[in-house]
Each structure stands twice: as structure tokens, then as C-alpha cells.
Design a protein around this motif. Structure first.
Motif, PDB file in Angstrom:
ATOM      1  N   GLU A   7      -1.398   8.531  -4.507  1.00 24.27           N
ATOM      2  CA  GLU A   7      -1.994   7.539  -3.619  1.00 24.27           C
ATOM      3  C   GLU A   7      -1.616   6.142  -4.084  1.00 24.27           C
ATOM      4  O   GLU A   7      -1.447   5.900  -5.273  1.00 24.27           O
ATOM      5  CB  GLU A   7      -3.512   7.682  -3.608  1.00 24.27           C
ATOM      6  N   SER A   8      -1.480   5.228  -3.136  1.00 30.23           N
ATOM      7  CA  SER A   8      -1.198   3.844  -3.497  1.00 30.23           C
ATOM      8  C   SER A   8      -2.062   2.913  -2.648  1.00 30.23           C
ATOM      9  O   SER A   8      -2.430   3.237  -1.521  1.00 30.23           O
ATOM     10  CB  SER A   8       0.283   3.514  -3.312  1.00 30.23           C
ATOM     11  N   VAL A  28      -5.717  -0.655   2.216  1.00 26.97           N
ATOM     12  CA  VAL A  28      -5.454   0.675   2.747  1.00 26.97           C
ATOM     13  C   VAL A  28      -4.984   1.533   1.582  1.00 26.97           C
ATOM     14  O   VAL A  28      -4.054   1.171   0.861  1.00 26.97           O
ATOM     15  CB  VAL A  28      -4.392   0.637   3.867  1.00 26.97           C
ATOM     16  N   LEU A  29      -5.650   2.662   1.399  1.00 21.15           N
ATOM     17  CA  LEU A  29      -5.288   3.620   0.366  1.00 21.15           C
ATOM     18  C   LEU A  29      -4.451   4.699   1.047  1.00 21.15           C
ATOM     19  O   LEU A  29      -4.960   5.442   1.885  1.00 21.15           O
ATOM     20  CB  LEU A  29      -6.536   4.219  -0.275  1.00 21.15           C
ATOM     21  N   THR A  30      -3.167   4.729   0.730  1.00 17.98           N
ATOM     22  CA  THR A  30      -2.272   5.686   1.371  1.00 17.98           C
ATOM     23  C   THR A  30      -1.936   6.806   0.414  1.00 17.98           C
ATOM     24  O   THR A  30      -1.744   6.592  -0.781  1.00 17.98           O
ATOM     25  CB  THR A  30      -0.974   5.018   1.854  1.00 17.98           C
ATOM     26  N   THR A  37      -8.815   3.313   5.052  1.00 17.80           N
ATOM     27  CA  THR A  37      -9.090   1.899   4.875  1.00 17.80           C
ATOM     28  C   THR A  37     -10.376   1.783   4.062  1.00 17.80           C
ATOM     29  O   THR A  37     -11.351   2.477   4.344  1.00 17.80           O
ATOM     30  CB  THR A  37      -9.252   1.203   6.234  1.00 17.80           C
ATOM     31  N   ILE A  38     -10.365   0.919   3.042  1.00 14.22           N
ATOM     32  CA  ILE A  38     -11.529   0.787   2.168  1.00 14.22           C
ATOM     33  C   ILE A  38     -11.882  -0.683   1.982  1.00 14.22           C
ATOM     34  O   ILE A  38     -11.005  -1.539   1.964  1.00 14.22           O
ATOM     35  CB  ILE A  38     -11.301   1.443   0.791  1.00 14.22           C
TER      36      ILE A  38
END
Length: 79
Positions: A7-8, A28-30, A37-38
Motif C-alpha cells: 500500500e502507498s 488516498v491509500l492505494t 480515502t482517509i
């Protein structure tokens, strides 16, 4: 920023924290198969967060929703 899970964190940005002050950051945590979205807020006594598990919200939209949620759950101590 990347993690061991692949995750990035992308597009981290500060937003106005509202009348209770502190800091509000959203990003945004991808991951390999999904994104979320956090938004996280913090002040001298409280830390809270809101996560859009579907990843449909833009960070700026979730920042506004986070302020609404924060106002509903956090009250300023008087005196």
C-alpha cells in the motif's frame, strides 16, 4: 510512503481543522487491488479518523465530511 503490504499513501494534504483547531490531513491509500480515502484529525487531547472504504470520495470532500463528524463527536472542554 509504501508499506510491506504494497500500500502507498498518495496526495497527502493538510486541510483546515475547523473551530476546534489542531490538524487535519487527508490522502488516498492505494493498494494492489483497491484504494481508500482517509482523513485523520488530531489536537492536544483527541485523535480521530474517517475512512471511505470504497475510495469513492475525493480527499477534499472527505475532509469536509470529517469536520462534520468531528463536530458531532467532539466537544470543547469549558473551564
Amino acid at each position: 510512503m509504501s508499506s510491506e503490504t504494497g500500500e502507498s499513501l498518495k496526495g497527502r494534504q493538510d486541510y483546515p481543522a475547523g473551530p476546534l483547531g489542531g490538524a487535519l490531513d487527508c490522502a488516498v491509500l492505494t493498494g494492489p487491488t483497491e484504494s481508500r480515502t482517509i482523513c485523520i484529525w488530531a489536537d492536544g487531547t483527541t485523535v480521530g479518523g474517517v475512512i471511505d472504504g470504497k475510495g469513492d470520495s475525493r480527499p477534499e470532500d472527505l475532509a469536509q465530511r470529517t469536520l462534520e463528524i468531528r463536530a458531532a463527536v467532539e466537544i470543547e472542554v469549558q473551564g
